[in-house]
Design a protein around this motif. Structure first.
Motif, PDB file in Angstrom:
ATOM      1  N   ALA A  55      41.843  45.076  99.093  1.00 45.36           N
ATOM      2  CA  ALA A  55      41.070  45.575  97.902  1.00 45.36           C
ATOM      3  C   ALA A  55      39.976  45.076  97.319  1.00 45.36           C
ATOM      4  O   ALA A  55      39.035  45.853  96.943  1.00 45.36           O
ATOM      5  CB  ALA A  55      42.123  45.771  96.599  1.00 45.36           C
ATOM      6  N   ALA A  56      39.680  43.749  97.416  1.00 45.26           N
ATOM      7  CA  ALA A  56      38.744  43.151  97.022  1.00 45.26           C
ATOM      8  C   ALA A  56      37.598  43.406  97.744  1.00 45.26           C
ATOM      9  O   ALA A  56      36.444  43.341  97.287  1.00 45.26           O
ATOM     10  CB  ALA A  56      38.810  41.508  96.721  1.00 45.26           C
ATOM     11  N   ALA A  78      46.767  43.074  90.644  1.00 45.79           N
ATOM     12  CA  ALA A  78      45.555  43.878  90.841  1.00 45.79           C
ATOM     13  C   ALA A  78      44.990  44.384  89.534  1.00 45.79           C
ATOM     14  O   ALA A  78      43.629  44.607  89.554  1.00 45.79           O
ATOM     15  CB  ALA A  78      46.206  45.107  91.638  1.00 45.79           C
ATOM     16  N   GLY A  79      45.630  44.871  88.475  1.00 47.12           N
ATOM     17  CA  GLY A  79      45.054  44.900  87.258  1.00 47.12           C
ATOM     18  C   GLY A  79      44.558  44.228  86.479  1.00 47.12           C
ATOM     19  O   GLY A  79      43.334  44.449  86.048  1.00 47.12           O
ATOM     20  N   LYS A  80      44.907  42.885  86.521  1.00 46.96           N
ATOM     21  CA  LYS A  80      44.085  41.755  86.053  1.00 46.96           C
ATOM     22  C   LYS A  80      42.864  41.588  86.644  1.00 46.96           C
ATOM     23  O   LYS A  80      41.706  41.194  86.023  1.00 46.96           O
ATOM     24  CB  LYS A  80      44.864  40.262  85.953  1.00 46.96           C
ATOM     25  N   ALA A  81      42.836  41.655  87.888  1.00 49.16           N
ATOM     26  CA  ALA A  81      41.366  41.620  88.768  1.00 49.16           C
ATOM     27  C   ALA A  81      40.780  42.911  88.938  1.00 49.16           C
ATOM     28  O   ALA A  81      39.591  42.889  89.454  1.00 49.16           O
ATOM     29  CB  ALA A  81      41.861  41.299  90.121  1.00 49.16           C
ATOM     30  N   GLN A  82      41.041  44.023  88.284  1.00 52.46           N
ATOM     31  CA  GLN A  82      40.579  45.184  88.397  1.00 52.46           C
ATOM     32  C   GLN A  82      40.296  45.663  89.936  1.00 52.46           C
ATOM     33  O   GLN A  82      39.065  46.221  90.130  1.00 52.46           O
ATOM     34  CB  GLN A  82      39.236  45.119  87.556  1.00 52.46           C
ATOM     35  N   LEU A  83      41.272  45.585  90.805  1.00 49.97           N
ATOM     36  CA  LEU A  83      41.264  46.237  91.957  1.00 49.97           C
ATOM     37  C   LEU A  83      42.309  47.283  92.113  1.00 49.97           C
ATOM     38  O   LEU A  83      43.207  47.614  91.458  1.00 49.97           O
ATOM     39  CB  LEU A  83      41.929  44.962  92.646  1.00 49.97           C
ATOM     40  N   GLN A  84      41.700  48.030  93.125  1.00 52.21           N
ATOM     41  CA  GLN A  84      42.379  49.375  93.240  1.00 52.21           C
ATOM     42  C   GLN A  84      43.597  49.184  94.411  1.00 52.21           C
ATOM     43  O   GLN A  84      43.602  49.164  95.564  1.00 52.21           O
ATOM     44  CB  GLN A  84      41.566  50.511  93.928  1.00 52.21           C
ATOM     45  N   VAL A  85      44.828  48.816  93.765  1.00 50.69           N
ATOM     46  CA  VAL A  85      46.065  48.799  94.451  1.00 50.69           C
ATOM     47  C   VAL A  85      47.208  49.742  94.020  1.00 50.69           C
ATOM     48  O   VAL A  85      47.528  49.451  92.835  1.00 50.69           O
ATOM     49  CB  VAL A  85      46.472  47.127  94.588  1.00 50.69           C
ATOM     50  N   ILE A  86      47.842  50.571  94.917  1.00 49.49           N
ATOM     51  CA  ILE A  86      49.045  51.124  94.404  1.00 49.49           C
ATOM     52  C   ILE A  86      50.319  50.492  94.854  1.00 49.49           C
ATOM     53  O   ILE A  86      50.495  50.343  96.047  1.00 49.49           O
ATOM     54  CB  ILE A  86      48.810  52.714  94.734  1.00 49.49           C
ATOM     55  N   GLY A  87      51.188  50.225  94.188  1.00 45.84           N
ATOM     56  CA  GLY A  87      52.475  49.652  94.456  1.00 45.84           C
ATOM     57  C   GLY A  87      53.557  50.677  94.917  1.00 45.84           C
ATOM     58  O   GLY A  87      53.495  51.703  93.948  1.00 45.84           O
TER      59      GLY A  87
END
Length: 261
Positions: A55-56, A78-87
């Protein structure tokens, strides 16, 4: 909803020498896995390290695992890093995800844990035309007198039902599975590397291997095994001191790719 494969590509990543950075770099350089704007499904996301790295790099990642804890963790990171990942919590054999969705479906370390005949068919269903199923595995290498061999013998002595994981590090049957599922253009690469371990890290890695194979060990036996491992490590680390108090353990990385026509 089906969609065409991504046509976006980015420049080759910098050369990585650490694991898993070196694997991710080679997957992108060789097969374009994890490129920017591509859609990627990570089967068995575990702690989320790989999903976050893709994602990064700009990939649109879905991180799948059967563990609620794993899925929650990767989404939180992912949310903390502002990355686009769907669990997504589901088995790899029946994901419930839309067909023809992903440019790449990738399993690192987890393929041996799946019902592979079902999982490979599900992966093909999820891929867009031209998309890739990628399987990769890191295997500790037994060599005469090394820590891996000594550890395997110790576990086998304590747990008669244990089947050691270490071997050649090659998995030719995976290519046959891909062919049977209708995937083509099958390619592979492999390379060896030495990974540094502190004593506590190696003990933890051994216990993770037991957990990954769903091996149930009674508490007293687990304590005896851990104490034996501690004594074994003490002898090895005294005999082979390394800078920083680490021991280098030989491993082999194997990766296989099949494409959906």
């Amino acid at each position: 909803m089906s969609r065409p494969p991504s046509e976006s590509a980015d420049r080759s990543p910098r050369i990585e020498t650490s694991y898993p950075g070196c694997l991710l770099a080679r997957l992108q350089q060789n097969w374009g896995i994890g490129r920017r704007q591509s859609w990627l499904l990570n089967l068995g996301c575990g702690g989320g390290e790989l999903a976050l790295a893709w994602a990064a790099n700009g990939a649109k990642v879905t991180a799948l695992d059967l563990s609620d804890r794993a899925v929650t963790r990767v989404e939180s990171l992912a949310g903390k890093a502002q990355l686009q990942v769907i669990g997504h919590r589901a088995p790899a054999e029946a994901t419930g995800l839309p067909s023809a969705r992903f440019d790449a479906v990738v399993a690192v370390q987890h393929w041996p844990l799946f019902d592979q005949a079902r999982a490979v068919g599900e992966a093909r269903r999820l891929l867009v035309g031209g998309g890739s199923l990628v399987l990769a595995h890191l295997t500790p290498l037994c060599r005469p007198g090394n820590l891996v061999e000594a550890t395997e013998r110790l576990i086998e002595m304590r747990l008669s039902f244990w089947i050691g994981e270490s071997g050649s590090g090659f998995f030719p049957d995976w290519a046959e599975q891909m062919t049977s599922a209708g995937l083509a253009e099958i390619e592979s690469f492999s390379y060896d590397l030495d990974l540094p371990f502190r004593p506590d890290d190696w003990r933890a890695a051994c216990h993770r291997r037991l957990s990954a194979q769903a091996v149930q060990v009674a508490a007293p036996e687990a304590e005896r095994l851990d104490e034996d491992l501690r004594q074994l490590l003490d002898s090895h680390f005294r005999a082979d001191k390394r800078p920083g108090g680490e021991l280098l353990v030989p491993h082999r990385v194997f990766a296989l790719r099949g494409r959906k026509s």
